[in-house]
Design a protein around this motif. Structure first.
Motif, PDB file in Angstrom:
ATOM      1  N   SER A  39     -46.519  31.610  10.350  1.00 28.28           N
ATOM      2  CA  SER A  39     -46.850  31.583  11.849  1.00 28.28           C
ATOM      3  C   SER A  39     -48.286  31.599  12.098  1.00 28.28           C
ATOM      4  O   SER A  39     -49.105  32.421  11.709  1.00 28.28           O
ATOM      5  CB  SER A  39     -45.955  32.748  12.742  1.00 28.28           C
ATOM      6  OG  SER A  39     -46.209  32.429  14.143  1.00 28.28           O
ATOM      7  N   GLY A  40     -48.737  30.449  12.975  1.00 30.53           N
ATOM      8  CA  GLY A  40     -50.111  30.896  13.328  1.00 30.53           C
ATOM      9  C   GLY A  40     -51.001  30.176  12.406  1.00 30.53           C
ATOM     10  O   GLY A  40     -52.375  30.146  12.537  1.00 30.53           O
ATOM     11  N   CYS A  41     -50.673  29.426  11.404  1.00 27.97           N
ATOM     12  CA  CYS A  41     -51.554  28.998  10.447  1.00 27.97           C
ATOM     13  C   CYS A  41     -52.127  27.439  10.962  1.00 27.97           C
ATOM     14  O   CYS A  41     -52.951  26.859  10.214  1.00 27.97           O
ATOM     15  CB  CYS A  41     -51.064  28.574   9.068  1.00 27.97           C
ATOM     16  SG  CYS A  41     -49.554  27.251   9.393  1.00 27.97           S
ATOM     17  N   GLY A  42     -51.793  26.780  11.983  1.00 28.82           N
ATOM     18  CA  GLY A  42     -52.234  25.553  12.706  1.00 28.82           C
ATOM     19  C   GLY A  42     -51.417  24.333  12.587  1.00 28.82           C
ATOM     20  O   GLY A  42     -51.685  23.467  12.885  1.00 28.82           O
ATOM     21  N   LYS A  43     -50.004  24.630  12.338  1.00 28.44           N
ATOM     22  CA  LYS A  43     -49.117  23.448  12.235  1.00 28.44           C
ATOM     23  C   LYS A  43     -48.891  23.012  13.400  1.00 28.44           C
ATOM     24  O   LYS A  43     -49.255  21.569  13.388  1.00 28.44           O
ATOM     25  CB  LYS A  43     -47.725  23.820  11.584  1.00 28.44           C
ATOM     26  CG  LYS A  43     -47.834  24.790  10.396  1.00 28.44           C
ATOM     27  CD  LYS A  43     -46.213  25.232   9.772  1.00 28.44           C
ATOM     28  CE  LYS A  43     -45.753  26.248  10.832  1.00 28.44           C
ATOM     29  NZ  LYS A  43     -46.175  27.521  11.041  1.00 28.44           N
ATOM     30  N   SER A  44     -48.624  23.423  14.466  1.00 24.78           N
ATOM     31  CA  SER A  44     -48.439  22.654  15.892  1.00 24.78           C
ATOM     32  C   SER A  44     -49.704  22.297  16.237  1.00 24.78           C
ATOM     33  O   SER A  44     -49.819  21.181  16.885  1.00 24.78           O
ATOM     34  CB  SER A  44     -47.882  23.875  16.797  1.00 24.78           C
ATOM     35  OG  SER A  44     -46.894  24.312  16.355  1.00 24.78           O
ATOM     36  N   SER A  45     -50.948  23.109  16.067  1.00 28.26           N
ATOM     37  CA  SER A  45     -52.296  22.136  16.738  1.00 28.26           C
ATOM     38  C   SER A  45     -52.562  20.813  15.676  1.00 28.26           C
ATOM     39  O   SER A  45     -52.773  19.870  16.289  1.00 28.26           O
ATOM     40  CB  SER A  45     -53.378  23.332  16.021  1.00 28.26           C
ATOM     41  OG  SER A  45     -53.069  24.403  16.737  1.00 28.26           O
TER      42      SER A  45
HETATM   43  N1  LIG Z   1     -54.108  27.164  23.437  1.00 28.56           N
HETATM   44  C1  LIG Z   1     -54.547  27.617  22.837  1.00 28.56           C
HETATM   45  N2  LIG Z   1     -55.764  28.586  22.925  1.00 28.56           N
HETATM   46  C2  LIG Z   1     -56.480  29.322  22.044  1.00 28.56           C
HETATM   47  N3  LIG Z   1     -55.703  29.750  20.737  1.00 28.56           N
HETATM   48  C3  LIG Z   1     -54.605  28.900  20.668  1.00 28.56           C
HETATM   49  C4  LIG Z   1     -53.992  27.960  21.351  1.00 28.56           C
HETATM   50  N4  LIG Z   1     -52.763  27.512  20.670  1.00 28.56           N
HETATM   51  C5  LIG Z   1     -52.883  28.098  19.619  1.00 28.56           C
HETATM   52  N5  LIG Z   1     -53.875  28.960  19.230  1.00 28.56           N
HETATM   53  C6  LIG Z   1     -54.303  29.864  18.257  1.00 28.56           C
HETATM   54  O1  LIG Z   1     -54.356  28.863  17.040  1.00 28.56           O
HETATM   55  C7  LIG Z   1     -53.870  29.318  15.680  1.00 28.56           C
HETATM   56  C8  LIG Z   1     -52.787  28.229  15.409  1.00 28.56           C
HETATM   57  O2  LIG Z   1     -51.925  28.105  16.197  1.00 28.56           O
HETATM   58  P1  LIG Z   1     -50.609  27.020  15.871  1.00 28.56           P
HETATM   59  O3  LIG Z   1     -49.658  27.264  17.060  1.00 28.56           O
HETATM   60  O4  LIG Z   1     -51.015  25.614  15.778  1.00 28.56           O
HETATM   61  O5  LIG Z   1     -49.917  27.638  14.712  1.00 28.56           O
HETATM   62  P2  LIG Z   1     -48.483  27.418  13.924  1.00 28.56           P
HETATM   63  O6  LIG Z   1     -48.707  27.592  12.704  1.00 28.56           O
HETATM   64  O7  LIG Z   1     -48.063  26.212  14.505  1.00 28.56           O
HETATM   65  O8  LIG Z   1     -47.780  28.678  14.552  1.00 28.56           O
HETATM   66  P3  LIG Z   1     -46.253  28.882  15.176  1.00 28.56           P
HETATM   67  O9  LIG Z   1     -45.273  28.623  13.753  1.00 28.56           O
HETATM   68  O10 LIG Z   1     -46.026  30.258  15.205  1.00 28.56           O
HETATM   69  O11 LIG Z   1     -45.766  27.862  15.974  1.00 28.56           O
HETATM   70  C9  LIG Z   1     -52.947  30.595  16.180  1.00 28.56           C
HETATM   71  O12 LIG Z   1     -54.038  31.539  16.001  1.00 28.56           O
HETATM   72  C10 LIG Z   1     -52.836  30.545  18.015  1.00 28.56           C
HETATM   73  O13 LIG Z   1     -53.067  31.823  18.345  1.00 28.56           O
END
Ligand SMILES: Nc1ncnc2c1ncn2[C@@H]1O[C@H](COP(=O)(O)OP(=O)(O)OP(=O)(O)O)[C@@H](O)[C@H]1O
Length: 386
Positions: A39-45
């Protein structure tokens, strides 16, 4: 269908969070690529940047060989499926699936034909008159996927689409989604933190940690030859055992690995012994998956560690035995739930060692993994791409 590429892409959110850092990634036409990581590694971004919902701070998203910087989300030919299905509750399944066609101004006869066709592909053609509230979780997710592909997207993005479903449904849908994506020739970017989903569905896996791409390859390559100890610990079930070893070179003979109070010898001709020898007088991390371990009588000669049985996990067809060999466990940061310092031995279900009993564990030296404790990177020849 098309290709997707990220070129030196970084994303820094306002406030300074570095969500994605210098990622380079290519997805071939018709390929099923899984983005895997905690979680939080940047996948959704990454998905949001490919979809055009978020602009990279640096670098470029390339779709079908052309930079997508100035292409608005609606014109990218990219569809997205989310974990919460995101169906319109007041519309029937049929109208939910048809919604993207309405937006695109599709003719009525063609609309009906297309809705029926995709609903059939997902096995929900008898549910078209129902509303989302009248569907099971699995049926809802099928409807959401049917809606995502009804306009024949160039790229399908899926963000943890199975995480709201129960385990039985998840395992059924895994095969269904991957099979359907392949039969339709879709280019897919699929996000999950579930390594079993990644292993079973992907053509290739990209493993992320703290916004950095740590490893990339076919599921079997990443499993057998992980680039870092974080990847090693994240991919595979049961998890790879990781423990500290002190390296001592015995010139022209072998490299001794002191593990707890015991010693294992890597013979000098072994290519990896030469690489490990660079760490003479230092600690490294040694990784062992269950397939590198065999039961052996305690105190046997050769590469055998003796330890105490700490925990038994019965799985019906086999039993996993955690053996404490007195070594320091290594905990790759960010994986706090990792059990450390114990080897996990796979035995037949009728073999039942007692708690606290001393047992021997034979190590298959060729199957051990070695990692640099400071940077986490694999030590020795990788024997595959990159
Ligand atoms: N809109 C935003 N503003 C600021 N920080 C953000 C925003 N969206 C995500 N983040 C931060 O960017 C980092 C990557 O988030 P992201 O959602 O891409 O991770 P993820 O791997 O998809 O996590 P998960 O599996 O929990 O969905 C995290 O530290 C998150 O807190």
């Amino acid at each position: 269908m098309t290709t997707v590429a990220l070129r030196d892409v970084s994303l820094i959110y306002p406030g300074g969070t570095v969500a994605v850092q210098d990622v380079n990634l290519s997805v071939a036409d018709g390929e099923f690529m899984v983005l895997l990581g905690p979680s939080g590694c940047g996948k959704s971004s990454i998905l949001r940047m490919v979809a055009g919902l978020q602009r990279p701070t640096r670098g470029q998203v390339v779709l079908g060989g052309a930079p997508a910087d100035d292409v608005p989300a609606r014109s990218r030919g990219v569809s997205m499926v989310f974990q919460d299905f995101a169906l319109y509750p007041h519309l029937t399944v049929g109208d939910n699936i048809g919604f993207p066609l309405d937006v695109g101004g599709c003719l009525s006869a063609e609309r009906t034909e297309r809705i029926t066709e995709v609903a059939k592909a997902f096995g929900i053609d008898d549910l078209l008159g129902r509303r989302p509230a009248e569907l099971s979780g699995g049926q809802r997710q099928r409807a959401a996927m049917a809606r995502a592909i009804v306009r024949e997207p160039r790229v399908l993005l899926m963000d943890e689409p199975l995480s709201n479903l129960d385990a039985v449904l998840r395992s059924g849908l895994r095969g269904e989604i991957a099979g359907l994506a392949r039969s339709l020739g879709l280019t897919v970017l699929y996000v999950t933190h579930d390594q079993i989903e990644a292993q079973t569905m992907a053509d290739r896996i990209a493993v992320l940690r703290n916004g950095v791409l740590e490893d990339e390859g076919r599921p079997d390559e990443v499993y057998r030859n992980p680039a870092t100890m974080h990847v090693a610990a994240f991919v595979g079930s049961p998890r790879m055992s990781l423990f500290k070893a002190y390296v001592q070179v015995v010139v022209d003979s072998h490299v001794a690995l002191h593990i707890g109070g015991q010693t294992v010898e890597l013979p000098w001709p072994d290519m990896r012994a030469r690489a490990v020898a660079h760490y003479d007088g230092e600690d490294i991390a040694v990784g062992a998956r269950t397939e590198a371990l065999r039961p052996a009588p305690a105190g046997s000669s050769g590469p055998v560690l003796t330890g105490q049985v700490r925990h038994l996990e019965h799985h019906g067809h086999e039993t996993l035995v955690s053996v404490d060999v007195g070594a320091w466990g290594v905990e790759p940061c960010g994986l706090h739930e990792l059990r450390t310092g114990e080897l996990v031995l796979r035995v037949r279900p009728d073999v039942r060692p007692a708690h606290g009993e001393y047992v021997g564990v034979r190590l298959c030296l060729e199957e051990l993994h070695f990692f640099d404790l400071e940077n986490g990177r694999r030590i020795g020849p990788r024997g595959r791409r990159r």
